[in-house]
Write an enzyme that holds these catalytic residues in place. Structure first.
Site, mmCIF file in Angstrom:
data_model
loop_
_atom_site.group_PDB
_atom_site.id
_atom_site.type_symbol
_atom_site.label_atom_id
_atom_site.label_comp_id
_atom_site.label_asym_id
_atom_site.label_seq_id
_atom_site.Cartn_x
_atom_site.Cartn_y
_atom_site.Cartn_z
ATOM 1 N N CYS A 19 0.707 -1.222 0.115
ATOM 2 C CA CYS A 19 0.178 -0.191 -0.113
ATOM 3 C C CYS A 19 0.971 1.251 0.058
ATOM 4 O O CYS A 19 1.961 1.204 -0.419
ATOM 5 C CB CYS A 19 -0.952 0.092 1.258
ATOM 6 S SG CYS A 19 -0.022 0.193 2.826
ATOM 7 N N ASN A 22 2.275 1.577 4.371
ATOM 8 C CA ASN A 22 2.376 0.217 5.117
ATOM 9 C C ASN A 22 2.125 0.457 6.615
ATOM 10 O O ASN A 22 2.833 -0.452 7.567
ATOM 11 C CB ASN A 22 3.892 -0.305 5.115
ATOM 12 C CG ASN A 22 4.205 -1.714 5.333
ATOM 13 O OD1 ASN A 22 5.189 -1.957 5.907
ATOM 14 N ND2 ASN A 22 3.284 -2.423 5.437
ATOM 15 N N CYS A 24 -1.532 1.032 7.419
ATOM 16 C CA CYS A 24 -2.956 0.505 7.660
ATOM 17 C C CYS A 24 -3.399 -0.684 6.808
ATOM 18 O O CYS A 24 -3.618 -1.542 7.443
ATOM 19 C CB CYS A 24 -3.837 2.005 7.045
ATOM 20 S SG CYS A 24 -3.584 3.301 8.061
ATOM 21 N N ARG A 25 -3.539 -0.412 5.388
ATOM 22 C CA ARG A 25 -4.262 -1.500 4.576
ATOM 23 C C ARG A 25 -3.070 -2.820 4.253
ATOM 24 O O ARG A 25 -3.819 -3.758 4.699
ATOM 25 C CB ARG A 25 -4.250 -0.766 3.054
ATOM 26 C CG ARG A 25 -5.497 0.005 3.202
ATOM 27 C CD ARG A 25 -5.727 0.781 1.732
ATOM 28 N NE ARG A 25 -4.536 1.552 1.510
ATOM 29 C CZ ARG A 25 -4.293 2.513 0.508
ATOM 30 N NH1 ARG A 25 -4.989 2.413 -0.549
ATOM 31 N NH2 ARG A 25 -3.314 3.317 0.197
ATOM 32 N N SER A 26 -1.837 -2.560 4.025
ATOM 33 C CA SER A 26 -1.053 -3.632 3.959
ATOM 34 C C SER A 26 -0.923 -4.423 5.232
ATOM 35 O O SER A 26 -0.942 -5.606 4.939
ATOM 36 C CB SER A 26 0.068 -3.545 3.087
ATOM 37 O OG SER A 26 0.932 -2.652 3.617
ATOM 38 N N ASP A 136 -8.148 3.921 0.728
ATOM 39 C CA ASP A 136 -7.357 4.479 1.811
ATOM 40 C C ASP A 136 -7.893 4.917 2.982
ATOM 41 O O ASP A 136 -8.909 5.716 2.703
ATOM 42 C CB ASP A 136 -6.572 5.508 1.201
ATOM 43 C CG ASP A 136 -5.374 5.880 2.063
ATOM 44 O OD1 ASP A 136 -5.382 5.729 3.358
ATOM 45 O OD2 ASP A 136 -4.578 6.518 1.709
HETATM 46 P P1 4NP Z 1 -1.856 2.961 4.133
HETATM 47 O O1 4NP Z 1 -2.293 4.340 4.424
HETATM 48 O O2 4NP Z 1 -1.208 3.186 2.688
HETATM 49 O O3 4NP Z 1 -2.928 2.178 3.995
HETATM 50 O O4 4NP Z 1 -0.719 2.627 4.987
HETATM 51 C C1 4NP Z 1 -1.701 5.663 4.656
HETATM 52 C C2 4NP Z 1 -0.952 5.755 5.628
HETATM 53 C C3 4NP Z 1 -0.044 7.163 5.778
HETATM 54 C C4 4NP Z 1 -0.277 7.995 4.845
HETATM 55 C C5 4NP Z 1 -1.003 7.597 3.683
HETATM 56 C C6 4NP Z 1 -2.083 6.470 3.538
HETATM 57 N N1 4NP Z 1 0.314 9.189 4.785
HETATM 58 O O5 4NP Z 1 0.255 10.214 3.936
HETATM 59 O O6 4NP Z 1 1.175 9.299 5.569
#
Ligand code: 4NP
Length: 179
Positions: A19, A22, A24-26, A136
């Protein structure tokens, strides 16, 4: 290894879930898939890891909302730590499975010459529909994290089902031979 009796073990299927951050989703997908793989007794056949395309959260544990969501479903992901996709990942894994089309594009763009890993959307690869993204949840709330869990856990179940099906190709053949 060779020359060790008649045991034949297929090489593990190495899956890397990708993702953006790294956190939240993954990591939720990694936790869900690990749990499903272990429950099915497939841990020697499937290796699972996760990364982000971005570097902002390298070394961080998953987002507290991701940890809490996974915990509500009986999965502890608090020990995971974020890392960023590397060139080596393109050869160390069989599949790089991306949460959304932006991740997919970034992963494709980062492939070094001679990369062997194949790249797809996680949900599409898991048979959950063409072009399907894991949205997201970072700027969202608990319901968005729950929705992510539902999507990635359903994908995990489908992946394990497919691997299990591929594991029992001889059942009908055996019956025919015995008849
Ligand atoms: P992820 O979510 O890609 O599912 O881990 C996010 C985590 C952090 C950010 C964006 C999306 N960020 O912009 O820091």
């Amino acid at each position: 290894m060779s020359g060790h009796g008649q045991e034949r073990q297929a090489p593990p299927l190495r899956l890397l879930i990708v993702c953006l951050g790294n956190i939240c989703r993954s990591p939720m997908a990694e936790g869900a898939l690990r749990k499903r793989v272990e429950a099915a007794g497939l841990d020697r056949l499937v290796e699972v890891d996760s990364v982000g395309t971005g570097s902002w959260h390298v070394g961080d544990p998953p987002d507290p909302r991701a940890i809490a969501t996974a915990a509500r479903h009986g999965v502890d992901i608090s020990g995971l730590r974020a890392r960023q996709l590397s060139a080596a990942d393109h050869r160390d894994f069989d599949w790089l499975l991306c949460a959304d089309p932006d991740n997919l594009q970034a992963v494709r763009a980062s492939a070094p010459p001679g990369a062997s890993a194949r790249i797809d959307l996680l949900l599409e690869w898991a048979g959950q529909g063409a072009q399907q993204a894991v949205p997201d949840p970072y700027t969202g709330g608990d319901a968005d994290f729950e929705r992510v869990w539902a999507l990635v856990d359903r994908a995990a179940l489908a992946i394990v089902g497919r691997i299990e099906a591929a594991q029992r190709p001889v059942a009908t053949g055996d019956r025919r031979i015995d008849a």
